[in-house]
Design a protein around this motif. Structure first.
Motif, PDB file in Angstrom:
ATOM      1  N   ARG A 154       0.837  -1.219   0.000  1.00 50.90           N
ATOM      2  CA  ARG A 154       0.000   0.000   0.000  1.00 50.90           C
ATOM      3  C   ARG A 154       0.859   1.251   0.000  1.00 50.90           C
ATOM      4  NH1 ARG A 154      -4.436  -2.019   4.377  1.00 50.90           N
ATOM      5  NH2 ARG A 154      -5.679  -3.252   2.915  1.00 50.90           N
ATOM      6  N   ASN A 157       2.700   1.553  -3.435  1.00 52.73           N
ATOM      7  CA  ASN A 157       1.781   1.970  -4.501  1.00 52.73           C
ATOM      8  C   ASN A 157       1.433   3.452  -4.376  1.00 52.73           C
ATOM      9  OD1 ASN A 157       1.718  -0.511  -5.746  1.00 52.73           O
ATOM     10  ND2 ASN A 157      -0.167  -1.174  -4.752  1.00 52.73           N
ATOM     11  N   ALA A 158       1.200   3.905  -3.156  1.00 50.58           N
ATOM     12  CA  ALA A 158       0.877   5.323  -2.942  1.00 50.58           C
ATOM     13  C   ALA A 158       2.051   6.202  -3.352  1.00 50.58           C
ATOM     14  CB  ALA A 158       0.492   5.570  -1.486  1.00 50.58           C
ATOM     15  N   SER A 161       2.439   6.197  -7.130  1.00 52.00           N
ATOM     16  CA  SER A 161       1.370   6.988  -7.748  1.00 52.00           C
ATOM     17  C   SER A 161       1.667   8.472  -7.652  1.00 52.00           C
ATOM     18  CB  SER A 161       0.023   6.701  -7.081  1.00 52.00           C
ATOM     19  OG  SER A 161      -0.385   5.387  -7.351  1.00 52.00           O
ATOM     20  N   ARG A 162       2.131   8.923  -6.498  1.00 49.88           N
ATOM     21  CA  ARG A 162       2.494  10.324  -6.334  1.00 49.88           C
ATOM     22  C   ARG A 162       3.642  10.703  -7.275  1.00 49.88           C
ATOM     23  NH1 ARG A 162       1.659   9.021  -0.923  1.00 49.88           N
ATOM     24  NH2 ARG A 162       3.893   8.748  -0.568  1.00 49.88           N
TER      25      ARG A 162
END
Length: 167
Positions: A154, A157-158, A161-162
């Motif tokens: 998690r 992935n965060a 993505s940023r």
């Protein structure tokens, strides 16, 4: 004590120590290029899990025979691990290190899975104890590994993505 079991444990121990040195080298190089570490708070728990997993195998497995099927599975996972390392090259670390404006790696095993290294680790955490005939050990550590990987994936992935939004 059975020498094949000790040899396998020694192989895994030396492999992990070598990977830690490689990861440290890569981490320092990436940080010097402007990368940053994210979600570092879970990292000590991950290190502890892997350390206890391996230390426990040293306590329980040196005198156990090796199941050839699970040994073959474990060795296949090692070939896949090498594929990941070769694909990521200097971007492979044991921490979540994000290099701003760098494109995601989409070659090698990353064409097939978003997180192939974690799939390999899931397999290893189970397959090595199973090779020594320790199914409960494999189950317990697989559950703990699943918890840590849930947090880690998690966070990764965060962070990715940023980074992709900034690119």
């Amino acid at each position: 004590m059975m020498w094949p079991s000790v040899a396998l444990l020694l192989f895994v121990t030396l492999q992990r120590l070598g990977e830690l040195l490689y990861a440290r080298h890569n981490t320092l190089a990436l940080l010097s290029r402007g990368a940053r570490e994210v979600a570092a708070e879970h990292y000590p728990y991950m290190v502890m899990l892997h350390t206890v997993w391996l230390a426990g195998l040293w306590l329980l497995a040196p005198d156990r025979p090796i199941d050839l099927l699970w040994f073959a599975v474990f060795m296949l996972l090692q070939l896949l691990r090498i594929w990941v390392l070769v694909t990521l090259k200097e971007r492979w670390t044991t921490r979540i290190i994000v290099l701003p404006n760098a494109p995601l790696v989409r070659s090698g095993p990353y064409r097939i899975l978003r997180h192939p290294n974690y799939a390999i680790v899931i397999g290893e955490i189970a397959a090595l104890p199973l090779a020594f005939g320790l199914p409960l050990y494999a189950l317990v550590f697989s559950v703990f590994n699943g918890v840590i990987l849930t947090v880690r994936i998690r966070a990764e992935n965060a962070a990715l993505s940023r980074t992709m939004l900034q690119a």
